[in-house]
Scaffold this active site. Structure first.
Site, PDB file in Angstrom:
ATOM      1  N   ASP A  67     -60.365  14.829 -90.229  1.00  0.00           N
ATOM      2  CA  ASP A  67     -59.545  15.211 -91.376  1.00  0.00           C
ATOM      3  C   ASP A  67     -60.356  15.927 -92.447  1.00  0.00           C
ATOM      4  OD1 ASP A  67     -60.971  12.899 -91.966  1.00  0.00           O
ATOM      5  OD2 ASP A  67     -59.222  11.632 -92.206  1.00  0.00           O
ATOM      6  N   ASP A 136     -55.172   0.204 -96.217  1.00  0.00           N
ATOM      7  CA  ASP A 136     -53.740   0.156 -95.878  1.00  0.00           C
ATOM      8  C   ASP A 136     -53.511   0.282 -94.365  1.00  0.00           C
ATOM      9  OD1 ASP A 136     -54.275   2.836 -95.400  1.00  0.00           O
ATOM     10  OD2 ASP A 136     -52.794   3.624 -96.823  1.00  0.00           O
ATOM     11  N   HIS A 138     -54.697   2.636 -92.363  1.00  0.00           N
ATOM     12  CA  HIS A 138     -54.616   3.990 -91.792  1.00  0.00           C
ATOM     13  C   HIS A 138     -55.818   4.306 -90.902  1.00  0.00           C
ATOM     14  CE1 HIS A 138     -56.707   5.843 -95.597  1.00  0.00           C
ATOM     15  NE2 HIS A 138     -57.610   5.611 -94.672  1.00  0.00           N
ATOM     16  N   GLU A 143     -51.134   7.740 -92.918  1.00  0.00           N
ATOM     17  CA  GLU A 143     -50.743   6.693 -93.849  1.00  0.00           C
ATOM     18  C   GLU A 143     -49.567   5.891 -93.294  1.00  0.00           C
ATOM     19  OE1 GLU A 143     -52.866   6.161 -95.868  1.00  0.00           O
ATOM     20  OE2 GLU A 143     -53.251   7.696 -97.352  1.00  0.00           O
TER      21      GLU A 143
END
Ligand code: F6R
Length: 260
Positions: A67, A136, A138, A143
């Protein structure tokens, strides 16, 4: 899924680096998927050490990063281009033309994302994908609620991720809101996955990933669907695991297990 718990960050990082080295020793022209963030820093340091002290060779390796932040040019100190160069690429012998990182400054994001997917396919797919995990849950910047069959695309970061990553920027407002990220489906296509997780901030996400249901609310839980995924944690990141004794039993019994 294999779960390996190490006593600390350093031994977790060394174990992950050994898995990468094993792949390179059996396939010197392997395609590696790279992750950024604080967690894989120790793994990269160990790979650099293996390169310098034990001639681990990257000259035929190709890399694809997971990413990149949208809007940050490659020279920006918080860009993932910069991170990879600083912490890894400049210290090993990967030819620059073999390095692939999503562009955060392209003029046509959908076209770029399709090109990135095609390029991974042209190289025969990713042999080993290194992953971290967000608090979270991810993987890459997939997400919560990201489709588990998503491909490389533009993604809006969650508030939690923006908060978590604000530590790298002068001000929270400076954290980019968008990123280009490989999708969960792109990641699941890699032949082997290695996820590293360290610290108590990751304990909940790790427990959900390994022992919770497969859900787009915790995209790392998609690793349960992969046939060759290894999760390596330190003590703190393992504190939420209910089946810990069993993972340790499996690991201890592994050397004696029948090979064929
Ligand atoms: C970065 C990436 C992210 C990070 C995750 C954890 O390339 O893929 O999913 O792995 O945000 O980051 P750290 O390691 O900084 O906690």
């Amino acid at each position: 899924m294999e779960v390996i718990i190490h006593r600390d960050y350093q031994s977790m990082s060394k174990a992950a680096a050994l898995l990468v080295a094993e792949v390179l020793n059996t396939k010197p022209n392997a395609v590696l998927g790279m992750a950024t963030g604080s967690t894989p820093l120790g793994l990269y340091q160990e790979l650099v050490r293996l390169h310098k002290e034990q001639q681990l060779d990257f000259s035929r390796v190709t890399t694809f990063n997971l990413d990149e932040y949208v809007g940050l040019p490659a020279r920006h100190p918080q860009s993932y281009h910069y991170f990879m160069h600083e912490h890894f690429f400049q210290h090993v012998n990967i030819p620059p033309q073999n390095i692939n990182i999503p562009s955060g400054t392209t003029s046509n994001y959908p076209a770029f994302c399709q090109w990135y997917e095609n390029r991974i396919a042209e190289f025969g797919g990713i042999d080993l994908q290194i992953l971290g995990i967000g608090s979270d849950g991810h993987i890459a910047f997939n997400e919560p609620t990201s489709s588990l069959s998503s491909r490389t695309r533009l993604k809006t970061l969650s508030k939690q991720t923006i908060d978590d990553n604000a530590r790298f920027f002068d001000r929270r407002e400076d954290v980019p809101v968008y990123a280009i990220t490989m999708g969960v489906g792109t990641i699941l296509d890699a032949k082997k996955l290695v996820l590293v997780a360290s610290g108590k901030g990751k304990a909940r996400a790790i427990a959900q990933t390994i022992e919770g249901p497969v859900t787009s609310m915790v995209t790392a839980s998609a690793l349960q669907l992969h046939r060759d995924a290894t999760i390596i944690t330190d003590e703190e990141a393992a504190t939420g695991l209910k089946m810990r004794d069993y993972y340790e039993f499996i690991y201890a019994a592994k050397p004696a297990a029948p090979k064929s």
